[in-house]
Enzyme design. Structure first.
Site, PDB file in Angstrom:
ATOM      1  N   GLU A  77       0.795  -1.227   0.000  1.00 21.10           N
ATOM      2  CA  GLU A  77       0.000   0.000   0.000  1.00 21.10           C
ATOM      3  C   GLU A  77       0.833   1.286   0.000  1.00 21.10           C
ATOM      4  O   GLU A  77       0.755   2.095   0.926  1.00 21.10           O
ATOM      5  CB  GLU A  77      -0.963  -0.010   1.190  1.00 21.10           C
ATOM      6  CG  GLU A  77      -2.012  -1.097   1.081  1.00 21.10           C
ATOM      7  CD  GLU A  77      -3.168  -0.935   2.053  1.00 21.10           C
ATOM      8  OE1 GLU A  77      -3.031  -0.161   3.023  1.00 21.10           O
ATOM      9  OE2 GLU A  77      -4.204  -1.589   1.843  1.00 21.10           O
ATOM     10  N   GLU A 107      -5.673  -7.427  -0.754  1.00 18.98           N
ATOM     11  CA  GLU A 107      -6.399  -7.293   0.517  1.00 18.98           C
ATOM     12  C   GLU A 107      -7.844  -6.921   0.227  1.00 18.98           C
ATOM     13  O   GLU A 107      -8.138  -6.163  -0.692  1.00 18.98           O
ATOM     14  CB  GLU A 107      -5.775  -6.214   1.412  1.00 18.98           C
ATOM     15  CG  GLU A 107      -4.438  -6.552   2.009  1.00 18.98           C
ATOM     16  CD  GLU A 107      -3.928  -5.454   2.945  1.00 18.98           C
ATOM     17  OE1 GLU A 107      -4.752  -4.656   3.442  1.00 18.98           O
ATOM     18  OE2 GLU A 107      -2.710  -5.390   3.156  1.00 18.98           O
TER      19      GLU A 107
END
Length: 505
Positions: free
Chosen positions: A208, A309
């Site tokens: 991320e 995710e």
């Protein structure tokens, strides 16, 4: 236009000394393949283990802060003992056996760079750094489970949130070349170690990332791909998009043998949902559009999709929500909707997450375990105060912060454009979100770390072992409905009912 095609099998640079090239997973156009046969990776992340996160194990603040506080309370010997046992018990053979029994074939393994080097002794790798990572990779291999090594916390913080162990609101990784160089050296270290291990599906160099300028991340990926390939030409690279794995707008042609990955959390799976998910046409379409937007780059370049995710959080009877069971029903409906979208796109995925203290995990520590009994009051307190960001229910403190949000918005209206700009299903980056991060998730949360550590004061070795053992599979409760859904989905590929990756979602 770039191509996701792997290097030719005849390319001498893509062979290894100990392993046959055909034994490695590789990217072949739109597919991940093993010796030509398509493999769809389905699994979960073992978050909270070699990269601890506050909501997963019940502390507040950031991992390096809670470790420092516990070392001060326990002393060096007890501190080292507790965390070694915690890592041992958190994932063992029983976990791998259970994971495989659900038909899941891939475990994403988030790691923190602190396991491998210290900031005060950079570029010197710890001898014990790979001890538990090797153990889990080998256990998973025994049960036919691939692993993806994910650098969740890089030097300097590749994003500005708690999950990169970054105690600031700035991602300094992009501002200091030394942080990037250390990260490349770390991946060279990991590549040397795992280059011949065919049960490692690949490497996820940064989790991320949040590069406000966008182009610095792309430049870093170019550098790290070259560095890893010099050592390990065979493993897949799993490359997260920018802005929490959602934005590929600055990416050019894809790198070879790489999977570009998105994260696909739905706000309807969290307490911050704008409304209860009921499966309306508009709600369904919103999720389809969001996934289509996040995977536009992959479809443009005809590459595979991995949702690194995703997944909702769940309520329980202790949360004080009268209709908590109905809320969970709604969130399971969101889960099923997303699984259907991924199946239609033939996307690989890794749900967040495998194990925690009862918030989101497939399994979680039981209520009668020493750890949960010791920290129960503290866990409920940090929930009431919304001290941790993930899945926070801020209803108890919202009115307190509302005037400050209004004051900030009126005096600095550009907050609405502050990076990362809000939008889509996961709309949490607004004025209130930025304020909450600075005041509750950083200032309050790091101060409460001291209170958390005090619960451990005076504990002897046996008591510390018992606390750590609370996370052993035998002491965990299964989230039965979630696991049943995942097990049923794992059979979809076997039935051959998935649709083409190019079919509209």
């Amino acid at each position: 236009m770039g191509s996701f095609q792997s290097k030719s099998k005849s390319d001498p640079a893509s062979t290894t000394k100990m392993s046959n090239k055909k034994d490695f997973l590789r990217v072949d156009g739109e597919k991940i393949v093993l010796d030509g046969d398509e493999i769809i990776l389905k699994g979960a992340a073992i978050g909270g283990w070699m990269n601890m996160e506050n909501f997963i194990t019940g502390y507040t603040g950031h991992e390096h802060q809670v470790r420092a506080a516990l070392k001060e309370v326990l002393g060096e010997e007890k501190y080292e003992f507790f965390f070694d046992k915690f890592l041992e018990y958190f994932f063992g053979e029983e976990d791998a056996k259970f994971f495989a029994s659900l038909g899941l074939n891939c475990l994403r393994v988030p790691v923190n760079y602190h396991h491998f080097e210290d900031d005060m002794n950079p570029r010197v790798f710890k001898k014990e750094g790979l001890k538990h990572l090797d153990r889990v990779v080998d256990i998973c291999a025994k049960y036919g489970i691939y692993t993806i090594i994910d650098l969740h916390a890089a030097p300097g913080g590749q994003n500005f949130d708690w999950h990169s162990d970054n105690a600031t609101h700035k991602a300094s990784f992009y501002d200091h070349k030394d942080f990037q160089d250390r990260t490349i050296i770390l991946w060279e270290h990991l590549a040397r170690h795992y280059k011949d291990n065919t049960w490692v599906a690949g490497y996820n160099p940064l989790n991320e990332p949040t590069d406000e300028k966008h182009v610095r991340l792309v430049a870093f990926y170019d550098k790290i791909e070259k560095a890893i390939r010099k050592i390990d030409p065979d493993h897949i690279l799993f490359l997260d998009g920018n802005t929490f794995a959602a934005d590929f707008s600055a990416f050019g042609k894809p790198l070879p043998n790489s999977v570009y990955t998105c994260h696909d959390y739905s706000n309807y799976g969290f307490p911050s949902a704008p409304e209860m998910y009921t499966g309306t046409k508009e709600q369904v379409q919103l999720h389809k559009d969001n996934f289509k937007r996040k995977t536009a780059y992959m479809r443009k370049h005809k590459g595979p999709v991995w949702v690194g995710e995703w997944g909702p959080v769940y309520q329980n009877a202790h949360d004080g929500i009268p209709n908590w069971e109905k809320v969970n029903d709604s969130r399971f409906d969101v889960l099923n909707l997303q699984l259907g979208i991924y199946d239609k796109a033939r996307a690989s995925w890794s749900i967040w997450l495998y194990k925690d203290i009862g918030f989101q995990g497939m399994v979680y520590t039981g209520e009668e375990t020493p750890y949960v009994k010791l920290l129960g009051d503290f866990i409920q307190k940090q929930k009431r105060l919304a001290a941790n960001k993930w899945g926070a229910d801020d209803s108890h403190v919202k009115d307190l912060f509302a005037p400050i949000v209004e004051w900030l918005s009126s005096n600095a209206p550009t907050f609405k454009n502050r990076y990362p700009a809000k939008g889509g299903v996961n709309d949490s980056w607004n004025t209130a979100g930025h304020l909450a991060r600075l005041v509750r998730n950083i200032l309050l949360s790091e101060e409460m770390v001291k209170e958390y550590a005090e619960y451990f004061r005076g504990k002897n070795m046996q008591e510390l072992d018992d606390l750590a053992k609370s996370f052993h599979f035998d002491n965990c409760t299964q989230r039965t409905r979630l696991n049943k859904i995942l097990k049923e989905d794992s059979k979809r590929g076997e039935k051959g009912i998935s649709s083409s990756a190019n079919e509209k979602v």
